[in-house]
Design a protein around this motif. Structure first.
Motif, PDB file in Angstrom:
ATOM      1  N   ALA A   1      40.259  42.854  34.611  1.00  0.00           N
ATOM      2  CA  ALA A   1      41.507  42.437  34.947  1.00  0.00           C
ATOM      3  C   ALA A   1      41.931  42.125  36.440  1.00  0.00           C
ATOM      4  O   ALA A   1      42.690  41.048  36.870  1.00  0.00           O
ATOM      5  CB  ALA A   1      42.589  43.607  34.796  1.00  0.00           C
ATOM      6  N   LEU A   2      41.204  42.494  37.345  1.00  0.00           N
ATOM      7  CA  LEU A   2      41.067  42.223  38.734  1.00  0.00           C
ATOM      8  C   LEU A   2      40.734  40.742  38.627  1.00  0.00           C
ATOM      9  O   LEU A   2      41.228  39.879  39.658  1.00  0.00           O
ATOM     10  CB  LEU A   2      40.393  43.010  39.586  1.00  0.00           C
TER      11      LEU A   2
ATOM     12  N   ARG B   1      38.992  47.375  34.245  1.00  0.00           N
ATOM     13  CA  ARG B   1      39.815  46.994  35.588  1.00  0.00           C
ATOM     14  C   ARG B   1      39.182  45.925  36.406  1.00  0.00           C
ATOM     15  O   ARG B   1      39.839  45.151  36.952  1.00  0.00           O
ATOM     16  CB  ARG B   1      39.607  48.187  36.459  1.00  0.00           C
TER      17      ARG B   1
ATOM     18  N   GLN C   1      40.932  38.261  36.631  1.00  0.00           N
ATOM     19  CA  GLN C   1      41.831  37.309  36.059  1.00  0.00           C
ATOM     20  C   GLN C   1      43.050  37.379  36.735  1.00  0.00           C
ATOM     21  O   GLN C   1      43.743  36.075  36.637  1.00  0.00           O
ATOM     22  CB  GLN C   1      42.288  38.075  34.552  1.00  0.00           C
ATOM     23  N   GLN C   2      43.153  38.114  37.885  1.00  0.00           N
ATOM     24  CA  GLN C   2      44.377  37.780  38.772  1.00  0.00           C
ATOM     25  C   GLN C   2      44.153  36.457  39.583  1.00  0.00           C
ATOM     26  O   GLN C   2      45.152  35.719  39.935  1.00  0.00           O
ATOM     27  CB  GLN C   2      44.608  38.901  39.598  1.00  0.00           C
ATOM     28  N   GLY C   3      42.742  36.108  39.662  1.00  0.00           N
ATOM     29  CA  GLY C   3      42.573  34.858  40.197  1.00  0.00           C
ATOM     30  C   GLY C   3      42.507  34.722  41.760  1.00  0.00           C
ATOM     31  O   GLY C   3      42.114  33.611  42.282  1.00  0.00           O
ATOM     32  N   THR C   4      42.813  35.696  42.646  1.00  0.00           N
ATOM     33  CA  THR C   4      42.764  35.408  44.121  1.00  0.00           C
ATOM     34  C   THR C   4      41.296  35.769  44.404  1.00  0.00           C
ATOM     35  O   THR C   4      40.688  36.240  43.598  1.00  0.00           O
ATOM     36  CB  THR C   4      43.611  36.339  44.731  1.00  0.00           C
TER      37      THR C   4
ATOM     38  N   GLY D   1      36.954  42.867  41.605  1.00  0.00           N
ATOM     39  CA  GLY D   1      36.545  42.711  40.281  1.00  0.00           C
ATOM     40  C   GLY D   1      35.154  42.836  39.679  1.00  0.00           C
ATOM     41  O   GLY D   1      34.581  43.353  39.216  1.00  0.00           O
TER      42      GLY D   1
ATOM     43  N   THR E   1      40.766  39.619  44.947  1.00  0.00           N
ATOM     44  CA  THR E   1      40.747  40.488  43.671  1.00  0.00           C
ATOM     45  C   THR E   1      39.432  40.070  42.688  1.00  0.00           C
ATOM     46  O   THR E   1      39.053  40.935  42.167  1.00  0.00           O
ATOM     47  CB  THR E   1      41.995  40.236  42.788  1.00  0.00           C
TER      48      THR E   1
END
Length: 148
Positions: free
Chosen positions: A27-28, A24, A30-33, A40, A36
């Protein structure tokens, strides 16, 4: 044997948990903001601490078990001489008596890992887990330095 099985089952559950939380976290990130990514990274820190903690405890238990096996082979494991209450709990006065003997034994031979091992058992029987752990760590350190 039941304690070993319980330990390994719990360790396996923890490892699965660490993998899930770590996934998780990735994944957070990789969202790029920025938000997140920060979440992450924080989600990855907890499993990292958990893996370290699990490793340290597993190493401690393994080393303590090796000392117990060696002491058993020598015939030096402490004998359970504690009186028990009707419910099976250890009588506190009995634990204090045994502890006093173990402490005196350790004071007489402060460099003997066997004495420290038996003192750790006495601390555990007296339900003083932090001191039991420190005494066992001392026994492990003395045993390790005696072998090298």
């Amino acid at each position: 044997m039941g304690a070993k099985i319980s330990y390994f089952v719990m360790a396996a559950f923890l490892v699965v948990y660490f993998v899930l939380v770590g996934g998780r976290g990735v994944a957070l990130i990789q969202q790029g903001t920025a938000l997140t990514a920060a979440l992450g990274v924080s989600a990855l820190v907890l499993p990292a601490i958990g893996v370290w903690f699990l490793w340290v405890n597993t190493r401690f238990v393994t080393r303590a078990n090796r000392l117990a096996a060696e002491l058993e082979a020598e015939g030096g494991l402490p004998v359970d001489e504690l009186r028990r209450l009707p419910g099976g709990h250890i009588d506190r006065d009995s634990a204090d008596e045994v502890f006093a003997r173990r402490r005196a034994e350790t004071e007489d031979s402060p460099d003997d890992w066997r004495c420290w091992f038996r003192l750790a058992v006495a601390y555990r029987d007296a339900r003083d887990t932090p001191r039991a752990r420190k005494a066992m760590q001392r026994a492990i350190a003395l045993h390790t330095s005696a072998r090298h």
